[in-house]
Design an enzyme around this catalytic site. Structure first.
Site, PDB file in Angstrom:
ATOM      1  N   ARG A 273       0.862  -1.173   0.000  1.00 39.07           N
ATOM      2  CA  ARG A 273       0.000   0.000   0.000  1.00 39.07           C
ATOM      3  C   ARG A 273       0.900   1.226   0.000  1.00 39.07           C
ATOM      4  NH1 ARG A 273      -1.035   2.157   4.827  1.00 39.07           N
ATOM      5  NH2 ARG A 273      -1.400   0.310   6.058  1.00 39.07           N
ATOM      6  N   HIS A 277      -3.417   3.933   5.163  1.00 40.80           N
ATOM      7  CA  HIS A 277      -4.479   2.936   5.300  1.00 40.80           C
ATOM      8  C   HIS A 277      -5.813   3.544   4.869  1.00 40.80           C
ATOM      9  CE1 HIS A 277      -7.076  -0.161   6.916  1.00 40.80           C
ATOM     10  NE2 HIS A 277      -7.714   0.769   7.593  1.00 40.80           N
ATOM     11  N   TYR A 286       4.718   4.701  11.180  1.00 37.62           N
ATOM     12  CA  TYR A 286       5.087   3.300  11.404  1.00 37.62           C
ATOM     13  C   TYR A 286       5.856   2.674  10.242  1.00 37.62           C
ATOM     14  CZ  TYR A 286       0.641   2.847   8.884  1.00 37.62           C
ATOM     15  OH  TYR A 286      -0.369   2.964   7.974  1.00 37.62           O
TER      16      TYR A 286
END
Lengths: 379, 464
Positions: A273, A277, A286
């Site tokens: 990705r 998100h 992260y």
């Protein structure tokens, strides 16, 4: 090289994957997995060009949706950026009669089903509940609950078997989409168990984009996800999820297995990705920048463009046309999204019962009176 | 509709109430295209670029960079039809009638997953807790008579006897105070004595608002100093890096039991080694400072004591020991303290390390450190010596177990080879998390750093 005859490229995870188009745009004729299945595609130049058009279009529409969210016109958006090949390849492998069960990120599959891309925008704009007729489009509603749709898909697949719609080359098949994070859900594991035991005509298509929101893959599994299938008693295959040809070839083969009564397959599309998100997420908290950079080099669209150019299947005129057409579609989508009407409060009572109910009708009437009691109410 | 359109700050991430303008990517007079990035805004969730909603010419920028703006407030005006000639006089339509959307669902900003101000937990996705009531239109003067089916005006059924007791002015007493557990925790965190409050909640219970009000009051008269001269006080809104630093420091200081040890060492040889390194051709292009060798000393000492490079993972009941060092360097910037880190610093050659440190500091000073550079630090150095002080007792960055303060290097009378000589001396201060690192380990780690700085050549030869 456990997964193919050719040398595993530097871009493959340990254990390899099925790849028919390298990041540099080189075609691999065919790949044979250890179980003896050979995967390949035999596309005409036109078909290659149309795949490219699909990829560019779904990316462009997605970019427009991201912009609309940033402009306050959508409440939230789950971008598919980076996962175009997995979605377009598998979406184009579906036949008319096949049924798809998406998550909330399968905008590319939706597009490949021939559905007007505006369909899910009511949900993301908050002007409807995201409901549509799954049977009309052979495309279930977007499922927000992680992994829940795999059970719905399994039940549906068992149902079409009972209806006698499988068992031949023109039978029906089902595909269920989910992500790497969903593999940790009980629902998905139950779906695997049921499908395996009942030999359901289903393809489990897992887009492993490496993160369950912020949780990395190593928090989901100690073995590659595709190998889990063995424990449930059906085959698992890993593909280069950024390779639209591998996605098409392996999904088509798995769907054919299913429609012929040969039971389920798990496909792990190894992808990434590239964005957040959802628009509410900040992936820089992260993920490290170098990881994102390394995946940029594996872009699903750039490799098709390189291939088309090298093989002289398409040139700058074509690429320019595709970009222009995609932009036009995106701007048209924008206009139509902005023109979506706000829902009337009383629509809350619609679609509760298929044939209405006196109690709900009474509540609706009362609610209407209540609303009329405010200043400025449309009467 | 007016050709001048005002773009209001949208809610960029499900339930946010404000955002800080980081930088404008356009200026007044610029011609912009649809979806062209125009402004960078930082919210509690992320720093994002906002694309232009309309093509046209920028006619007004409402807020300069650095301003915190409420969701719904206009931030930029765009002339969407600049080819149509001069603008009419600013009319009520274009200026006064700016419709500012009511801010709904105010949510206290805070870090995802971390404690947000007010003791709430920040959310990664989904709406945050709502603590304002919705605004609605006024009722018409005479509402239509309710039909028989309508519910009667709500009157609480007299069931709970406690509810009918006088509650609002409940005097402090020895009776147990009613408060929900999160409110108790908030009170504890804010240092508010629950028994001193008159609860305004159901059954006289103390609510979150009661606690926050009590905490916000400038303390009851008598006990604490009163405001001396409010006219000569300045109030600075706590936001951005200052807010983040405060949250991090509080989180760290009150979770990790800190121990600090000191060591004064003769670094004359290190300073000489530094001169030799500077003279080498491969170091000609890079800035070489004592910090470089302190960093090297720390990295080598970590190899000898890997446990110091670890994280207390309370959630999983584990200590996570890392075989890589993301070396944090505390940097004072105009926006405040930040601690970016050099990723995998243990793998770098001295020359690479020097370059990485220079880049880190330069980027930090320019205020452009990306969040990724600040995430994932495993061990840090704070170079307080540059401010001319001897040493400090640093507070651990959250998630790290050791931080070294490097004081100023000063010529000092020192016993050297049994004689008093003037030597270059500095004092090191090492804070560590006593949950993971005992006094013995901390002392050995600090001693090794000192040994290296006392005699770098022989430490290098004997350790590596």
């Amino acid at each position: 090289m456990a997964n193919g005859e050719r040398e595993v490229g530097a871009d493959a995870p340990a254990g390899g994957f099925v790849q028919l188009l390298t990041p540099d745009g080189e075609r691999v004729d065919s790949v044979t997995t250890p179980d003896g299945t050979t995967y390949s595609v035999d596309f005409s130049d036109d078909e290659y060009r149309e795949l490219y058009r699909d990829l560019v279009t779904v990316r462009r529409l997605d970019a427009e949706a991201t912009a609309l969210q940033r402009q306050g016109e959508l409440g939230i958006w789950a971008s598919l950026l980076g996962q175009e090949a997995a979605q377009v390849g598998s979406g184009r492998a579906l036949r008319q009669q096949d049924m798809a069960f998406p998550t909330y990120r399968e905008h590319g599959v939706l597009y490949c089903r021939g559905i007007d891309p505006i369909m899910p925008f009511g949900l993301f704009r908050g002007v409807d509940q995201g409901g549509w007729d799954p049977n009309e489009f052979k495309f279930n509603t977007y499922t927000i609950v992680i992994g829940a749709q795999t059970l719905h898909a399994t039940g549906y697949a068992m149902g079409i078997t009972m209806d006698g719609k499988t068992g031949n080359a023109d039978g029906e098949a089902v595909i269920a989409y989910f992500g790497d994070g969903a593999t940790s859900q009980g629902d998905v594991n139950e779906a695997f168990v049921w499908s395996g035991v009942f030999n359901a005509p289903i393809v489990f298509f897992c887009q492993n984009n490496q993160y369950a929101i912020s949780e990395p893959l190593e928090r989901q599994t100690r073995i590659p996800l595709y190998r889990r299938a063995l424990g449930y008693g059906f085959p698992g295959v890993r593909i280069d999820g950024n390779d639209v040809l591998a996605s098409f070839a392996v999904t088509r083969a798995a769907l054919d297995q299913a429609r012929n009564g040969q039971g389920p397959t798990l496909i792990e599309a190894y992808t990434y990705r590239m964005g957040a998100h959802t628009s509410s997420d900040d992936p820089t908290r992260y993920r490290i920048a170098s990881e994102v950079e390394s995946w940029k080099a594996k872009d699903p669209i750039a490799r098709v463009k390189a291939f088309l150019t090298k093989q002289q299947i398409a040139g700058d005129d074509f690429f320019g046309d595709v970009d222009e057409a995609a932009k036009k579609l995106a701007l048209d989508l924008r206009e139509r999204v902005l023109a979506m009407p706000d829902p009337q409060p009383v629509t809350l009572f619609d679609n509760v019962y298929p044939h209405g109910s006196p109690e709900v009708e009474a509540q609706k009437a009362e609610f209407e009176r209540y609303h009329a009691s405010f200043e400025g109410s449309a009467s | 509709m007016s050709r001048i359109k005002e773009f209001t700050l949208p809610d960029l991430g499900e339930g946010l109430t404000e955002g800080e303008i980081l930088s404008w990517l356009v200026k007044v007079g610029d011609t912009i295209e649809l979806n062209q990035p125009i402004v960078e805004v930082e919210t509690a969730k992320a720093a994002v670029e906002i694309p232009a909603k309309w093509a046209g010419v920028v006619t007004k920028i409402f807020h300069e960079a650095g301003t915190t703006v409420e969701v719904g407030a206009p931030i930029v005006a765009i002339d969407t039809n600049p080819g149509a000639g001069d603008l009419p006089e600013p009319s009520a339509e274009s200026l006064a009638a700016v419709e500012v959307a009511p801010v709904e669902g105010a949510v206290e900003p805070g870090l995802i997953g971390g404690p947000a101000p007010g003791g709430r937990t920040a959310v990664l996705v989904g709406y945050g807790p709502r603590n304002t009531s919705a605004k609605r239109r006024p009722r018409l003067g005479t509402p239509p008579a309710p039909p028989a089916a309508a519910p009667p005006p709500t009157a609480p059924a007299p069931v709970a006897t406690a509810a009918s007791e006088p509650v609002a002015a409940a005097a402090p007493s020895s009776a147990p105070v009613l408060a929900k557990p999160p409110v108790r925790k908030l009170a504890r965190d804010l240092g508010v004595d629950l028994t001193s409050l008159a609860g305004t909640g159901p059954m006289g219970s103390v609510t979150r608002d009661d606690v926050q009000q009590a905490a916000a009051q400038p303390v009851a008269a008598g006990a604490a100093p009163e405001v001396f001269d409010a006219g000569r006080e300045r109030r600075i809104p706590v936001k951005g890096v200052r807010k983040l630093t405060a949250e991090n420091m509080v989180a760290s200081a009150f979770t990790a039991p800190h121990v600090t040890e000191f060591l004064t060492v003769d670094v004359t040889r290190t300073m000489k080694a530094l001169e030799k390194i500077k003279a080498r051709p491969e170091f000609r292009e890079v800035r070489v400072s004592p910090l470089l060798l302190v960093a090297k000393a720390v990295l080598l000492a970590v190899k000898r004591h890997p446990m110091v490079n670890s994280t207390w993972s309370g959630g999983t009941g584990e200590i996570v020991v890392k075989d890589y060092v993301n070396l944090g360097i505390a940097a004072a910037t105009e926006r405040g303290l930040i601690v970016p880190n050099v990723k995998d610093a243990g793998r770098l050659t001295l020359r690479e390390l020097a370059e990485a440190l220079n880049t880190l500091v330069q980027v930090a000073r320019s205020g452009k450190t990306p969040p990724a550079d600040m995430a994932g630090g495993t061990l840090s150095i704070t170079n307080v010596g540059v401010f001319g002080v001897d040493t400090g007792t640093p507070i651990l960055p959250p998630g790290e177990s050791a931080i070294l303060a490097f004081g100023s290097v000063k010529p000092t009378p020192w016993v050297h080879k049994d004689k008093i000589k003037i030597r270059q001396v500095t004092t090191l201060g090492l804070s560590f998390d006593h949950r993971i690192i005992d006094g013995e380990l901390g002392s050995k780690f600090l001693r090794d750093i000192g040994e290296f700085l006392t005699d770098p050549e022989s430490a290098l030869l004997s350790w590596t």
